[in-house]
Scaffold this active site. Structure first.
Site, PDB file in Angstrom:
ATOM      1  N   GLU A  87       1.078  -1.387  -0.043  1.00  0.00           N
ATOM      2  CA  GLU A  87      -0.301  -0.237  -0.055  1.00  0.00           C
ATOM      3  C   GLU A  87       1.113   1.712  -0.119  1.00  0.00           C
ATOM      4  O   GLU A  87       0.224   2.172  -0.463  1.00  0.00           O
ATOM      5  CB  GLU A  87      -0.392   0.276   1.070  1.00  0.00           C
ATOM      6  CG  GLU A  87      -2.144  -0.737   1.063  1.00  0.00           C
ATOM      7  CD  GLU A  87      -2.483  -0.550   0.119  1.00  0.00           C
ATOM      8  OE1 GLU A  87      -2.807   0.159  -0.552  1.00  0.00           O
ATOM      9  OE2 GLU A  87      -4.092  -1.922  -0.454  1.00  0.00           O
ATOM     10  N   SER A 133     -28.206 -29.014 -22.570  1.00  0.00           N
ATOM     11  CA  SER A 133     -29.255 -28.883 -23.491  1.00  0.00           C
ATOM     12  C   SER A 133     -30.076 -27.505 -23.723  1.00  0.00           C
ATOM     13  O   SER A 133     -30.955 -27.093 -23.513  1.00  0.00           O
ATOM     14  CB  SER A 133     -30.327 -29.985 -23.688  1.00  0.00           C
ATOM     15  OG  SER A 133     -29.722 -31.003 -23.965  1.00  0.00           O
TER      16      SER A 133
END
Length: 907
Positions: free
Chosen positions: A148, A422
């Site tokens: 950071e 399907s």
């Protein structure tokens, strides 16, 4: 300053004009003793003086420019100083006290359902457990600083280069971004909003400097670790340690410390419980790399931590708020739109599309139904319910239990890529309707071999039940989810076209790029491409709402603490991606309970009494995924069951178990209180009777049915289901002469033929080869129409169409027309009139305008085929007279003797 400058110039000029010589002696010009000498010297001085004046004027001009620039610079500095003081004074006037960096009160940001029910309240739900500096492991401190703010211990609260980088992004990305130190992030998290602007950055800068002067670096780092958001309701490292690892922060190891250090940048995205469940891995690897580069760990430690990261299992304590998967989904959307801190800043009210009552019921249904089938090795389920018209998410259940410890319950399966089986087929068939195929188009469901692509074996799809049904029309192939016809239809319309349809409907994972085309093939229509349940359910919405694309919507309104509306959903004009007619045909087929009864029966879970519901199931061939998706024009529900680890299920029956019971129960709950609706028939739809086998126009009294068609696509004459003339004696095709003599009978046959849309394999039409192989296994003689003609009779027959034999009283001018039937090609047709050749035809039409005199005439037609066979036909006609006209004899008068006798006329 200007006056002073001019005075200096004047003084200099006076001094020069009053000097006598280089020694600087003053001269008295009135002294006569010097008159002559002074006059001569004066002439020289005047000449020199003129030259000096010219040079002095040039210097004065240069000095004037320098003066102007100096003046502007001076004024600019003064204005900047005054402006800076004014801005800082304004900012400081409105700044919160840096003492408030130590939080003493919570937030009030809320996420609500569509009716105002609180789903997530930070003030109520947040977990915040402050820890002491000495309780935080060094790994976590070092990891946080490395990822950071690597210069944290050397700067004074701000990083000049970082601020410059963040400022430049205002111009490159349209907003200020990045460059914040840990101190600035602490200020943003606790004292300021997440607004992205230069003013907020300035406030952040001033407060950061004040905090740096008031607190030590270790105190600031500790406050950051206690205040940073780590995802969900976990605030601070202690709460995060318990939520993710089920341990105290002081017990964290290197890998766990690196994981936590990487979260605050984008907690909703990097959280292991987010929809991007693997994103934390790349972020953690980046943290470890930074730590090594900063000298905090060795290469060996980094490698060991990365290896441990790949196998790490979290504790499963994700969240204890309502609709956790949906809330996490909403938080990620907000983070993308407004930045990572919007949820953590407080004061926001987010109204979502969720119906909590339906959501609560859906979660219970999923949990109950999965519990029933766990013995079948089905451990998880997911469901999403959308408004079919707007795409608003009414319910989202990402797993059977968000907090389950025996599997990844935090993974939101509605957003995970899975194979649809399907359930993807309707997209293939609607693409066929775009290409003018129809619900009655005939496809042969027989074992068929398809090319597998470069370097791949040939592809041989099989049907779900292992059976093949021969001739089947598109309506029944889709309704019963038959695989082989679906693959043939995909080959007929093209993979790229189907991908384009899918992408237009909102399925982002099937974008028709070269990369997608390289990884999917003809198995695409059987679920070979991965999709997300949320997107596929949204795609079905277009079938139900007349063809309009719907984007899943989660947020209705976002308001800040002052009630100012930051965002509000308003129904916009939608994009129509299917025609009304195309969408209707799919909806009608998927709601045709009679059509799907071949596989599912008439009383499956897909049949909802008193409602017209379009629904499709899907199961992958390895039984790893089972789906059920459908609804009506009001709501569409999509459900999935399977296992998060992608292991196969033991058994699942579409329409009976698995996803279907979940889908049915939640759809019925969704429809409570709603008016029953049916799919409207568009004006561009027509109906027509078609043959039940071939799908072509009904004919010859064969069984037929009524079918819907897009106007202009109705079928024509039937070349498949035919009546053939068979000679009575041999059971072969009757020759023209047999037919003319009546030596035949009509019999029913089927002529099944298909062109191989893939181009075949090694030049062989594999589709027709499959048909012939299937016919060979059938006992129905109608599938084998004769191809040979009866022997012993002439295979050639010629006949007059006009005029006909024995036609009478024909006009003098008329059209002569001949018809020729043959089993071979005709080489010529010769026409004779009264024994005289009129014309020889070498091709159709065999027609000629002629003019004949009144009387009886004989016409003859002689036809010859390419094999030398010959047939002729003679007819007799009458022009202006009957065909059998015979003129009366005319008497002959013979002179008689004087006796007056009359001789009998000679005949």
């Amino acid at each position: 300053m200007l006056k002073l400058f001019r005075l200096m110039i004047n003084v200099s000029r006076v001094k020069i004009l009053s000097l006598d010589d280089s020694e600087g002696n003053l001269v008295n010009y009135s002294d006569s003793g010097y008159a002559l000498k002074m006059w001569k010297d004066r002439l020289k001085r005047r000449s020199s003086l003129r030259s000096r004046k010219v040079n002095r004027r040039k210097n004065i001009n240069y000095s004037g420019h320098f003066y102007s620039l100096s003046k502007l610079a001076f004024i600019g500095v003064i204005i900047a100083i005054i402006g800076g003081i004014a801005v800082l004074s304004y900012i400081a006037y409105d700044l919160p006290s840096p003492d408030k960096i130590i939080r003493r009160e919570g937030f009030s940001t809320k996420i609500l359902d569509r009716n105002g029910e609180v789903l997530y309240d930070i003030y109520q739900d947040e977990k915040r457990e402050p820890v002491k500096y000495e309780d935080v492991p060094d790994y976590l401190k070092e990891a946080t600083v490395s990822i950071e703010d690597k210069n944290f211990y050397t700067h004074e609260g701000f990083d000049v280069f970082g601020m410059f980088r963040g400022f430049t992004r205002l111009f490159t990305r349209g907003r200020a971004q990045g460059g914040s130190t840990l101190t600035q992030q602490l200020v943003k998290n606790v004292l300021l909003t997440s607004e992205r602007s230069i003013l907020r950055k300035l406030k952040e800068f001033v407060l950061a400097v004040q905090i740096e002067r008031k607190y030590s670096k270790d105190e600031i780092l500790l406050m950051y670790l206690n205040e940073a958001p780590y995802g969900g309701t976990a605030w601070g490292v202690q709460a995060a340690s318990e939520a993710y690892f089920d341990k105290d922060v002081s017990d964290l190891n290197l890998v766990e410390s690196a994981i936590l250090a990487g979260l605050p940048q984008r907690p909703s995205y990097y959280s292991p419980y987010s929809t991007n469940s693997d994103a934390y891995k790349s972020r953690t690897k980046e943290v470890l790399r930074r730590m090594r580069e900063d000298g905090k760990i060795t290469q060996e430690q980094e490698d060991g931590a990365v290896e441990m990261l790949e196998k790490y299992e979290f504790s499963g304590k994700g969240g204890d708020f309502k609709a956790p998967h949906f809330v996490e989904y909403v938080k990620e959307i907000l983070e993308e739109r407004y930045g990572a801190a919007i949820i953590e800043q407080g004061g926001y009210k987010v109204t979502t599309t969720l119906d909590w009552e339906l959501q609560e019921e859906a979660q219970s249904i999923v949990s109950e139904e999965i519990e029933k089938v766990e013995n079948l090795q089905i451990t998880n389920g997911a469901v999403v319910a959308l408004d079919s018209q707007t795409g608003e998410i009414l319910a989202m259940v990402g797993s059977k239990d968000f907090n389950a410890e025996d599997y990844d319950g935090q993974v939101n399966v509605t957003l995970s890529l899975r194979q649809p089986g399907s359930a993807i087929k309707p997209i293939t068939y609607v693409t066929a309707f775009k290409k003018y195929y129809t619900p009655s188009t005939l496809i042969m469901d027989v074992p068929t071999e398809f090319p597998g692509g470069a370097g791949q074996p040939n592809y041989k799809p099989v049907n779900y039940d292992g059976k093949y049904r021969g001739p089947i029309q598109l309506r029944y192939a889709l309704a019963n989810s038959i695989n082989v016809p679906a693959v043939k239809v995909l080959a007929m319309v093209g993979i790229r076209n189907v991908l384009e349809t899918a992408y237009d409907l909102g399925i982002s994972s099937l974008e028709p790029t070269s990369q997608t085309l390289s990884r999917v093939g003809l198995s695409l229509t059987l679920g070979g491409g991965e999709v997300r349940l949320l997107e596929l359910t949204g795609a079905y919405g277009a079938f139900l709402n007349k063809g309009y694309k719907i984007e899943p919507i989660a947020i209705l309104k976002v308001e800040d603490s002052d009630g100012r509306v930051l965002e509000e959903y308003k129904s916009e004009r939608r994009k129509q991606v299917l025609s009304e007619e195309q969408a209707f045909l799919i909806a009608d087929i998927l709601s045709d309970n009679k059509a799907r009864s071949l596989i599912f029966g008439e009383n499956s879970l897909l049949n909802i009494k008193d409602h017209q519901i379009a629904v499709k199931t899907g199961t992958t061939n390895d039984k790893r995924d089972n789906w059920a998706i459908g609804g009506n024009s009001q709501v569409v529900v999509g459900s999935w069951v399977g296992n998060n680890d992608n292991s196969p299920m033991k058994e699942v029956a579409s329409g009976v178990s698995g996803a279907s019971p979940i889908w049915r129960r939640i759809l019925l709950k969704s429809l409570e209180g709603k008016v029953n609706t049916a799919f409207e028939i568009p004006s561009g739809i027509v109906t027509k009777e078609v043959d039940v086998v071939s799908g072509y126009s009904a004919h010859d009294g064969f069984p037929s049915r009524l079918e819907y068609f897009i106007k202009g696509t109705e079928p024509g004459e039937d070349p498949v289901h035919v009546k053939l003339k068979i000679c009575k004696s041999q059971g072969k095709l009757a020759t023209p002469s047999d037919i003319s003599s009546g030596n035949y009978e009509d019999k029913e046959y089927f002529a099944f033929k298909e062109e191989d849309a893939t181009g075949g394999i090694d030049g062989v039409n594999k589709w027709q080869e499959g048909i012939l192989a299937w016919i060979a296994t059938q006992n129905d003689g109608r599938y084998n129409p004769p191809t040979d003609y009866c022997e012993g009779s002439n295979p050639l027959y010629v006949e007059f169409v006009s005029p006909r034999d024995h036609d009478s009283n024909l006009p003098g001018k008329f059209n002569l027309q001949v018809k020729v039937d043959s089993i071979s090609d005709i080489s010529e047709v010769v026409i004779e009139i009264d024994g005289v050749k009129l014309r020889t035809f070498t091709g159709k039409p065999y027609s000629q305008d002629i003019e004949l005199s009144s009387g009886v005439h004989e016409l003859r037609a002689v036809a010859r085929d390419v094999n030398g066979k010959e047939s002729d036909r003679r007819i007799t006609i009458g022009v202006g007279v009957p065909w059998d006209y015979s003129p009366s004899p005319i008497p002959t008068i013979v002179p008689t003797p004087t006796t007056g006798s009359v001789n009998t006329p000679t005949p």
